[in-house]
Design an enzyme around this catalytic site. Structure first.
Site, mmCIF file in Angstrom:
data_model
loop_
_atom_site.group_PDB
_atom_site.id
_atom_site.type_symbol
_atom_site.label_atom_id
_atom_site.label_comp_id
_atom_site.label_asym_id
_atom_site.label_seq_id
_atom_site.Cartn_x
_atom_site.Cartn_y
_atom_site.Cartn_z
ATOM 1 C CG ASP A 62 -7.675 4.032 7.297
ATOM 2 O OD1 ASP A 62 -7.268 4.814 8.171
ATOM 3 O OD2 ASP A 62 -8.357 4.397 6.316
ATOM 4 C CD GLU A 119 -13.772 18.404 4.287
ATOM 5 O OE1 GLU A 119 -13.098 19.149 4.999
ATOM 6 O OE2 GLU A 119 -13.275 17.515 3.582
ATOM 7 C CB ALA A 127 -4.240 11.441 6.580
ATOM 8 N N GLY A 135 0.816 -1.209 0.000
ATOM 9 C CA GLY A 135 0.000 0.000 0.000
ATOM 10 C C GLY A 135 0.848 1.256 0.000
ATOM 11 N N GLY A 193 -0.377 4.313 0.339
ATOM 12 C CA GLY A 193 -1.197 5.389 0.887
ATOM 13 C C GLY A 193 -0.356 6.191 1.868
ATOM 14 C CG PHE A 194 -2.055 9.540 3.931
ATOM 15 C CD1 PHE A 194 -1.447 10.761 3.717
ATOM 16 C CD2 PHE A 194 -3.341 9.341 3.451
ATOM 17 C CE1 PHE A 194 -2.111 11.778 3.049
ATOM 18 C CE2 PHE A 194 -4.014 10.351 2.786
ATOM 19 C CZ PHE A 194 -3.396 11.576 2.588
ATOM 20 N N GLY A 195 0.250 5.763 5.070
ATOM 21 C CA GLY A 195 1.120 4.971 5.950
ATOM 22 C C GLY A 195 2.303 4.391 5.196
ATOM 23 C CB VAL A 220 -1.256 -7.857 -1.724
ATOM 24 C CG1 VAL A 220 -0.945 -8.876 -0.640
ATOM 25 C CG2 VAL A 220 0.005 -7.143 -2.155
HETATM 26 C C1 LIG Z 1 -13.230 10.647 1.026
HETATM 27 C C2 LIG Z 1 -12.247 10.593 2.163
HETATM 28 C C3 LIG Z 1 -11.913 11.758 2.829
HETATM 29 C C4 LIG Z 1 -11.005 11.723 3.881
HETATM 30 N N1 LIG Z 1 -10.685 12.903 4.502
HETATM 31 C C5 LIG Z 1 -9.753 12.902 5.470
HETATM 32 C C6 LIG Z 1 -9.347 14.117 6.070
HETATM 33 O O1 LIG Z 1 -9.849 15.196 5.731
HETATM 34 N N2 LIG Z 1 -8.381 14.064 7.029
HETATM 35 C C7 LIG Z 1 -7.815 12.885 7.405
HETATM 36 O O2 LIG Z 1 -6.929 12.892 8.255
HETATM 37 N N3 LIG Z 1 -8.197 11.717 6.883
HETATM 38 C C8 LIG Z 1 -9.138 11.688 5.902
HETATM 39 N N4 LIG Z 1 -9.529 10.501 5.343
HETATM 40 C C9 LIG Z 1 -8.963 9.246 5.870
HETATM 41 C C10 LIG Z 1 -7.567 9.003 5.338
HETATM 42 O O3 LIG Z 1 -7.548 9.169 3.926
HETATM 43 C C11 LIG Z 1 -7.147 7.575 5.704
HETATM 44 O O4 LIG Z 1 -7.185 7.463 7.119
HETATM 45 C C12 LIG Z 1 -5.741 7.286 5.217
HETATM 46 O O5 LIG Z 1 -5.720 7.312 3.810
HETATM 47 C C13 LIG Z 1 -5.266 5.920 5.723
HETATM 48 O O6 LIG Z 1 -3.971 5.697 5.244
HETATM 49 P P1 LIG Z 1 -3.487 4.205 4.954
HETATM 50 O O7 LIG Z 1 -2.063 4.314 4.538
HETATM 51 O O8 LIG Z 1 -3.825 3.337 6.098
HETATM 52 O O9 LIG Z 1 -4.385 3.697 3.749
HETATM 53 P P2 LIG Z 1 -4.658 4.353 2.255
HETATM 54 O O10 LIG Z 1 -4.141 5.751 2.269
HETATM 55 O O11 LIG Z 1 -6.061 4.103 2.026
HETATM 56 O O12 LIG Z 1 -3.732 3.472 1.372
HETATM 57 C C14 LIG Z 1 -3.960 2.114 1.138
HETATM 58 C C15 LIG Z 1 -3.230 1.724 -0.127
HETATM 59 O O13 LIG Z 1 -3.233 0.302 -0.203
HETATM 60 C C16 LIG Z 1 -3.524 -0.105 -1.532
HETATM 61 N N5 LIG Z 1 -4.124 -1.430 -1.443
HETATM 62 C C17 LIG Z 1 -5.189 -1.810 -0.721
HETATM 63 N N6 LIG Z 1 -5.415 -3.126 -0.832
HETATM 64 C C18 LIG Z 1 -4.451 -3.596 -1.664
HETATM 65 C C19 LIG Z 1 -4.163 -4.896 -2.197
HETATM 66 N N7 LIG Z 1 -4.884 -5.959 -1.855
HETATM 67 N N8 LIG Z 1 -3.117 -5.021 -3.032
HETATM 68 C C20 LIG Z 1 -2.355 -3.952 -3.390
HETATM 69 N N9 LIG Z 1 -2.589 -2.713 -2.910
HETATM 70 C C21 LIG Z 1 -3.628 -2.540 -2.059
HETATM 71 C C22 LIG Z 1 -4.486 0.967 -2.037
HETATM 72 O O14 LIG Z 1 -4.484 1.026 -3.450
HETATM 73 C C23 LIG Z 1 -3.901 2.216 -1.393
HETATM 74 O O15 LIG Z 1 -2.952 2.857 -2.217
HETATM 75 C C24 LIG Z 1 -10.435 10.501 4.289
HETATM 76 C C25 LIG Z 1 -10.775 9.329 3.622
HETATM 77 C C26 LIG Z 1 -11.672 9.366 2.565
HETATM 78 C C27 LIG Z 1 -12.024 8.100 1.845
#
Ligand SMILES: Cc1cc2nc3c(=O)[nH]c(=O)nc-3n(C[C@H](O)[C@H](O)[C@H](O)COP(=O)(O)OP(=O)(O)OC[C@H]3O[C@@H](n4cnc5c(N)ncnc54)[C@H](O)[C@@H]3O)c2cc1C
Length: 413
Positions: A300, A175, A315, A16, A18-20, A84
């Site tokens: 998350d 929002e 995030a 992933g 994403g942010f993490g 994955v």
């Molecule tokens: C519409 C919306 C608005 C938001 N607004 C805010 C905000 O204003 N402030 C705030 O703090 N938080 C906000 N959030 C929450 C924040 O975006 C999440 O808490 C944050 O993105 C979590 O980070 P993460 O790294 O855990 O997962 P993510 O950032 O979701 O990253 C997960 C990554 O894993 C990849 N992935 C998943 N499953 C698989 C797989 N099986 N195989 C390969 N890749 C995979 C995905 O493609 C993705 O790139 C918002 C969320 C949404 C949906």
């Protein structure tokens, strides 16, 4: 893949970007490891601005950036575009769409997915907001509704087409509702002078008795008043029971004719680890998997309590956990003891359209224009890439001064 990736250095596989995951990868740039990032998308997505893509304010590429471009200068980094499928913890191996991938350390940061709370009908007919295709789908639906309303001769059916329901009074729902109202009342009203704006209804349905529950009461009340001023009908204790594409049914028995329902009521962990349906994985305070110490789970996907409450799925939690997991891997490589994770809460903020926001950040509580400026600044700083920051700023300035939304295109799914 551990073998083809380095001779002696251990391989840290991160699932992933994403942010993490992205922050974990960056924090390992000087560590004596090979970093292999896996994602089914080739980009890092700034989810907090997804609603602006959904409401035609921004283009998708302005809130996302290819992960190879972000980390191209990092010598110990590589990326694979794969899905994955499962983790074999005992064999230290992942099953992916391109075959198995071995690891020495694993950081699982695969995020969450929309939680429809078992409402199959909503999953089928409602619109989630979690990734770029979701946002484009919402944009298409909203804009198409106006085109269809132009063709509709029956007033009841036309009103249903122009009724937009947002479910969930958290920051995303608030929002989304605010931006939708401005898209319609400031921009589409000019595109469709023959439609009666009084036929348009925007409802924000919240299942509890408060919106923006994490905010202090004063700011929550300010947010509700702002939503009302933007002609959004905020309904409390409104629990959705079903939606068949034409009618939304509430638990109270009320039925609301509507074609567009945007579901912003919550997310749940993706079932990558453990059986389907299992929630976030409870991690050790060090962010390690309870049974497999070489596995870290962050963002998350992880569940960790602080002061008796689970950390929110936001995030900043994911970013800080990513950096912390990387730090603990560096400790482990040196044979040092691992440190427990402590979250530094920076607060929350939500914008409700132009000049209007509520903010409770870094100890500062603000509403209205000041909070809106804080919201703008914080989001621009957090966006990744100079080009994205510049384009978003230009777009926002254009929309602000000319009451426009550049991305009003209906594209085919
Ligand atoms: C519409 C919306 C608005 C938001 N607004 C805010 C905000 O204003 N402030 C705030 O703090 N938080 C906000 N959030 C929450 C924040 O975006 C999440 O808490 C944050 O993105 C979590 O980070 P993460 O790294 O855990 O997962 P993510 O950032 O979701 O990253 C997960 C990554 O894993 C990849 N992935 C998943 N499953 C698989 C797989 N099986 N195989 C390969 N890749 C995979 C995905 O493609 C993705 O790139 C918002 C969320 C949404 C949906």
């Amino acid at each position: 893949m551990a073998q083809d990736h380095g001779l002696e250095l251990p391989t840290v596989v991160i699932v992933g970007c994403g942010f993490g995951g992205l922050n974990a990868a960056r924090a390992l740039r000087r560590a004596p490891v090979n970093v292999l990032l896996l994602d089914r998308n080739n980009y890092h997505l700034f989810q907090p601005l997804l609603y602006q893509v959904a409401t035609a304010g921004l283009e998708p590429e302005e809130i996302a950036r290819p992960v190879r471009a972000i980390l191209r200068k990092q010598k110990n980094f590589d990326f694979r575009l794969v899905e994955v499928q499962s983790v074999d913890f005992a064999q230290r191996r992942l099953e992916t769409s391109a075959g198995p991938v071995a690891y020495d350390f694993l950081i699982l940061s695969h995020g969450s997915e929309t939680n429809f709370f078992g409402l199959d009908s909503m999953q089928r007919y409602g619109l989630g907001l979690k990734d770029i295709p979701d946002a484009i789908r919402v944009r298409n639906r909203v804009l198409t509704s106006f085109e269809q309303a132009m063709l509709e001769t029956d007033p009841e059916r036309r009103r249903a087409m122009l009724t937009f329901i947002v479910v969930g009074g958290g920051p995303t729902g608030v929002e989304m509702a605010g931006a939708l109202s401005e898209l319609i009342r400031l921009v589409l009203v000019k595109d469709y002078p023959r439609l009666n704006i009084k036929d348009v209804r925007i409802l924000l349905l919240e299942a509890t008795d408060k919106i923006l529950a994490a905010m202090p009461e004063r700011l929550r009340e300010a947010a509700v008043k702002t939503l009302w001023r933007k002609w959004i009908d905020v309904r409390f204790n409104a629990v959705v029971a079903g939606f068949d594409g034409e009618l939304v049914r509430l638990k109270s028995g009320e039925v609301i004719p509507a074609r567009t329902v945007i579901w912003a009521a919550g997310v749940k962990a993706r079932p990558l680890v453990g059986p389907p349906g299992e929630g976030r994985v409870r991690v050790q305070p060090t962010l390690q998997h309870p049974e497999y110490p070489e596995v870290y789970i962050i963002g998350d996907a992880a569940s960790l309590e602080e002061n008796g409450h689970p950390l929110a799925m936001v995030a900043p939690v994911a970013i800080q956990m990513g950096r912390h997991a990387a730090r603990n891997i560096r400790h482990a490589l040196r044979g040092e003891s691992l440190a427990p994770f402590r979250y530094r809460d920076q607060g929350t903020l939500a914008t409700i359209g132009r000049n209007a926001a509520v903010a409770d950040v870094y100890g500062i509580k603000a509403k209205g224009f000041l909070a809106w400026v804080m919201w703008l600044g914080i989001h621009i700083v957090q966006l990744i890439g100079f080009r994205n920051k510049l384009f978003v700023l230009v777009n926002w300035a254009w929309d602000y001064f000319f009451y426009e939304r550049a991305a009003r295109l209906i594209t085919r799914d």
